[in-house]
Design a protein around this motif. Structure first.
Motif, PDB file in Angstrom:
ATOM      1  N   TRP A 237       0.816  -1.212   0.000  1.00 57.86           N
ATOM      2  CA  TRP A 237       0.000   0.000   0.000  1.00 57.86           C
ATOM      3  C   TRP A 237       0.852   1.266   0.000  1.00 57.86           C
ATOM      4  O   TRP A 237       0.330   2.366  -0.085  1.00 57.86           O
ATOM      5  CB  TRP A 237      -0.912   0.005   1.235  1.00 57.86           C
ATOM      6  CG  TRP A 237      -2.148  -0.822   1.070  1.00 57.86           C
ATOM      7  CD1 TRP A 237      -2.350  -1.837   0.180  1.00 57.86           C
ATOM      8  CD2 TRP A 237      -3.367  -0.700   1.814  1.00 57.86           C
ATOM      9  NE1 TRP A 237      -3.600  -2.374   0.322  1.00 57.86           N
ATOM     10  CE2 TRP A 237      -4.260  -1.694   1.328  1.00 57.86           C
ATOM     11  CE3 TRP A 237      -3.795   0.122   2.845  1.00 57.86           C
ATOM     12  CZ2 TRP A 237      -5.546  -1.860   1.836  1.00 57.86           C
ATOM     13  CZ3 TRP A 237      -5.072  -0.055   3.353  1.00 57.86           C
ATOM     14  CH2 TRP A 237      -5.939  -1.026   2.851  1.00 57.86           C
ATOM     15  N   GLU A 238       2.159   1.118   0.087  1.00 61.71           N
ATOM     16  CA  GLU A 238       3.049   2.278   0.201  1.00 61.71           C
ATOM     17  C   GLU A 238       2.983   3.199  -1.015  1.00 61.71           C
ATOM     18  O   GLU A 238       3.326   4.375  -0.932  1.00 61.71           O
ATOM     19  CB  GLU A 238       4.504   1.812   0.382  1.00 61.71           C
ATOM     20  CG  GLU A 238       4.796   1.265   1.765  1.00 61.71           C
ATOM     21  CD  GLU A 238       6.231   0.788   1.891  1.00 61.71           C
ATOM     22  OE1 GLU A 238       7.094   1.312   1.176  1.00 61.71           O
ATOM     23  OE2 GLU A 238       6.483  -0.114   2.704  1.00 61.71           O
ATOM     24  N   TYR A 239       2.574   2.679  -2.162  1.00 60.19           N
ATOM     25  CA  TYR A 239       2.589   3.459  -3.398  1.00 60.19           C
ATOM     26  C   TYR A 239       1.203   3.999  -3.763  1.00 60.19           C
ATOM     27  O   TYR A 239       0.924   4.264  -4.922  1.00 60.19           O
ATOM     28  CB  TYR A 239       3.146   2.597  -4.545  1.00 60.19           C
ATOM     29  CG  TYR A 239       4.537   2.087  -4.277  1.00 60.19           C
ATOM     30  CD1 TYR A 239       5.656   2.869  -4.546  1.00 60.19           C
ATOM     31  CD2 TYR A 239       4.738   0.815  -3.722  1.00 60.19           C
ATOM     32  CE1 TYR A 239       6.932   2.412  -4.291  1.00 60.19           C
ATOM     33  CE2 TYR A 239       6.015   0.343  -3.458  1.00 60.19           C
ATOM     34  CZ  TYR A 239       7.110   1.142  -3.744  1.00 60.19           C
ATOM     35  OH  TYR A 239       8.375   0.684  -3.482  1.00 60.19           O
ATOM     36  N   LYS A 240       0.342   4.151  -2.760  1.00 52.42           N
ATOM     37  CA  LYS A 240      -1.033   4.597  -3.024  1.00 52.42           C
ATOM     38  C   LYS A 240      -1.087   5.993  -3.640  1.00 52.42           C
ATOM     39  O   LYS A 240      -1.955   6.274  -4.476  1.00 52.42           O
ATOM     40  CB  LYS A 240      -1.881   4.526  -1.757  1.00 52.42           C
ATOM     41  CG  LYS A 240      -1.321   5.251  -0.550  1.00 52.42           C
ATOM     42  CD  LYS A 240      -2.166   4.980   0.671  1.00 52.42           C
ATOM     43  CE  LYS A 240      -1.652   5.715   1.897  1.00 52.42           C
ATOM     44  NZ  LYS A 240      -0.412   5.125   2.422  1.00 52.42           N
ATOM     45  N   GLU A 241      -0.162   6.881  -3.257  1.00 48.41           N
ATOM     46  CA  GLU A 241      -0.138   8.229  -3.847  1.00 48.41           C
ATOM     47  C   GLU A 241       0.182   8.153  -5.332  1.00 48.41           C
ATOM     48  O   GLU A 241      -0.447   8.825  -6.158  1.00 48.41           O
ATOM     49  CB  GLU A 241       0.908   9.115  -3.144  1.00 48.41           C
ATOM     50  CG  GLU A 241       0.553   9.467  -1.718  1.00 48.41           C
ATOM     51  CD  GLU A 241       1.191   8.527  -0.710  1.00 48.41           C
ATOM     52  OE1 GLU A 241       1.586   7.407  -1.113  1.00 48.41           O
ATOM     53  OE2 GLU A 241       1.272   8.902   0.477  1.00 48.41           O
ATOM     54  N   ARG A 242       1.153   7.311  -5.679  1.00 46.05           N
ATOM     55  CA  ARG A 242       1.536   7.128  -7.077  1.00 46.05           C
ATOM     56  C   ARG A 242       0.379   6.513  -7.872  1.00 46.05           C
ATOM     57  O   ARG A 242       0.094   6.911  -9.004  1.00 46.05           O
ATOM     58  CB  ARG A 242       2.772   6.224  -7.136  1.00 46.05           C
ATOM     59  CG  ARG A 242       3.431   6.138  -8.487  1.00 46.05           C
ATOM     60  CD  ARG A 242       4.741   5.369  -8.353  1.00 46.05           C
ATOM     61  NE  ARG A 242       5.193   4.873  -9.628  1.00 46.05           N
ATOM     62  CZ  ARG A 242       6.205   4.013  -9.775  1.00 46.05           C
ATOM     63  NH1 ARG A 242       6.865   3.581  -8.710  1.00 46.05           N
ATOM     64  NH2 ARG A 242       6.576   3.607 -10.975  1.00 46.05           N
ATOM     65  N   ALA A 243      -0.294   5.549  -7.250  1.00 44.42           N
ATOM     66  CA  ALA A 243      -1.428   4.887  -7.900  1.00 44.42           C
ATOM     67  C   ALA A 243      -2.561   5.886  -8.144  1.00 44.42           C
ATOM     68  O   ALA A 243      -3.189   5.883  -9.208  1.00 44.42           O
ATOM     69  CB  ALA A 243      -1.921   3.727  -7.040  1.00 44.42           C
ATOM     70  N   ALA A 244      -2.815   6.751  -7.155  1.00 43.47           N
ATOM     71  CA  ALA A 244      -3.882   7.750  -7.289  1.00 43.47           C
ATOM     72  C   ALA A 244      -3.625   8.678  -8.470  1.00 43.47           C
ATOM     73  O   ALA A 244      -4.538   9.016  -9.237  1.00 43.47           O
ATOM     74  CB  ALA A 244      -4.011   8.556  -5.998  1.00 43.47           C
TER      75      ALA A 244
END
Length: 317
Positions: A237-244
Motif C-alpha cells: 500500500w506504500e505506493y497509493k499516492e503514485r497509484a492515485a
C-alpha cells in the motif's frame, strides 16, 4: 473538527486564533490586530493548500469523517418530504443502500444512494457503505417503480465498493450490478447521478448510470481504489499516492475525459467546512440537470443516454 495530515498547518493557525480570541475575552488587552493577522494568514494558508491538492489528498478529503453522507444530503435538500422505502422483496433490506421518494425544489424524485456510518456502531450497521446484492436489487425495484409512475431518478454515490464477501457472491453480486446497469441504460425516466464521496468500481456503477452525472469537487471515481491498485501492482500500500495519480480518478480528470458531465464546486476546505452551501449548490445542480432533461421524449432520452455511454472509451491513434 478532525484534520488530515496535510491540513495540520491550518489546525495550528486555527488553534492560535482561538487562543487569541480567548485572551481578548479574559483580559483588557486589545488583540484585534493580532487576530486579524492570524486570520489573514489562515485564509492564505487554506487557499495555498486546497489549490494545490494532489489526487491522493482529494481521495483523503472524500473520506473525511466530517464530510456529509447521502442521508445528510437527503434530509437537507428534501426536508420532511422524504419517505424512505425498504427491502428488495426477495431477501432483506440492505442498510448500506437507502432509497425513497422526496422533493427537490418542489419536484418529486425517487432517490437512491449508498449510506456510510458516522461512528463505529453506525458504520457496522451500514456495512461501511458496501451494498450486498439485495441492496442493488432494492435500488432497481425503486427505479422501476419510479419508471412506472413517471418520476425522475436521483442517485447519490458514496461507496468504497460493493461488498466482496462470500455470501454476497453466493447471492449474485456481479449479476445484481450488471442487471442494474442494463436496466438503467433503458429506464424511461430521467436519471441524475451525483458522486458525493467515493465512487469505487462496480459498487458505484450499480447506481451510477445517468443522463447527467455530476461529481463534487473533492470526490473520486475509478475502477479501483488507490490502495488496492498499489497492492496489486507493487504488492504494497506504500505506493497509493503514485497509484492515485496514475488512475486519473479526480473530478477534473473525469471531466477532462468526458466521463462526467460537470463538477460541482465545494466550499474552500471541502464540503464539510460549509455544509449548508454544499447542500444548496447540489440542489441547484439537480434542478438544472432535470430542467435540461424534462422536455425530452422517452425515445430521445434513452437514445441520448445510450449514445453517451457508447462514446466512452473511444480514442484515436
Amino acid at each position: 473538527m478532525e484534520y488530515l495530515d496535510f491540513e495540520l498547518p491550518i489546525k495550528e493557525l486555527e488553534e492560535q486564533l482561538q487562543k487569541c480570541v480567548i485572551i481578548g475575552k479574559e483580559s483588557d488587552v486589545d488583540v484585534t490586530p493580532t487576530c486579524k493577522e492570524i486570520n489573514k494568514k489562515l485564509v492564505e494558508t487554506k487557499k495555498e493548500i486546497y489549490k494545490n491538492l494532489t489526487a491522493w489528498q482529494r481521495v483523503q478529503l472524500s473520506r473525511h469523517p466530517n464530510r456529509p453522507y447521502t442521508l445528510d444530503y437527503i434530509r437537507a435538500i428534501c426536508g420532511d418530504t422524504f419517505l424512505e422505502l425498504h427491502g428488495d422483496r426477495n431477501f432483506k433490506d440492505d442498510k448500506a443502500m437507502v432509497g425513497g421518494l422526496g422533493k427537490v425544489n418542489g419536484q418529486s424524485f425517487m432517490i437512491v444512494g449508498q449510506q456510510k456510518g458516522f461512528n463505529t456502531k453506525t458504520r457496522q450497521y451500514r456495512n461501511f457503505g458496501m451494498a450486498n446484492p439485495e441492496g442493488y436489487r432494492k435500488a432497481l425495484r425503486l427505479m422501476k417503480m419510479a419508471e412506472k409512475f413517471g418520476i425522475p431518478v436521483l442517485t447519490l454515490v458514496d461507496t468504497p465498493g460493493a461488498y466482496p464477501g462470500l455470501e454476497a457472491e453466493e447471492r449474485g453480486q456481479g449479476e445484481a450490478i450488471a442487471r442494474n446497469i442494463f436496466e438503467m441504460v433503458r429506464l424511461k425516466v430521467p436519471i441524475i447521478t451525483i458522486i458525493v464521496g467515493e465512487g469505487a468500481s462496480g459498487g458505484a456503477l450499480g447506481i451510477g448510470v445517468g443522463d447527467k452525472v455530476y461529481m463534487l469537487e473533492n470526490t473520486w471515481y475509478s475502477v479501483i481504489s488507490p490502495e488496492s491498485c498499489s497492492s496489486i501492482l507493487w504488492k504494497s500500500w506504500e505506493y497509493k499516492e503514485r497509484a492515485a495519480d496514475a488512475l486519473k480518478l479526480t473530478s477534473s480528470d473525469m471531466k477532462r475525459q468526458k466521463l462526467v458531465d460537470d463538477v460541482i464546486p465545494e466550499p474552500l476546505g471541502g464540503a464539510h467546512y460549509d455544509r449548508e452551501t454544499t447542500f444548496k449548490t447540489v440542489a441547484e445542480y439537480i434542478t438544472k440537470g432535470y430542467n435540461e432533461l424534462k422536455d425530452l421524449s422517452t425515445t430521445d432520452l434513452i437514445a441520448q443516454r445510450m449514445d453517451k455511454y457508447s462514446k466512452m472509451g473511444e480514442f484515436k491513434e
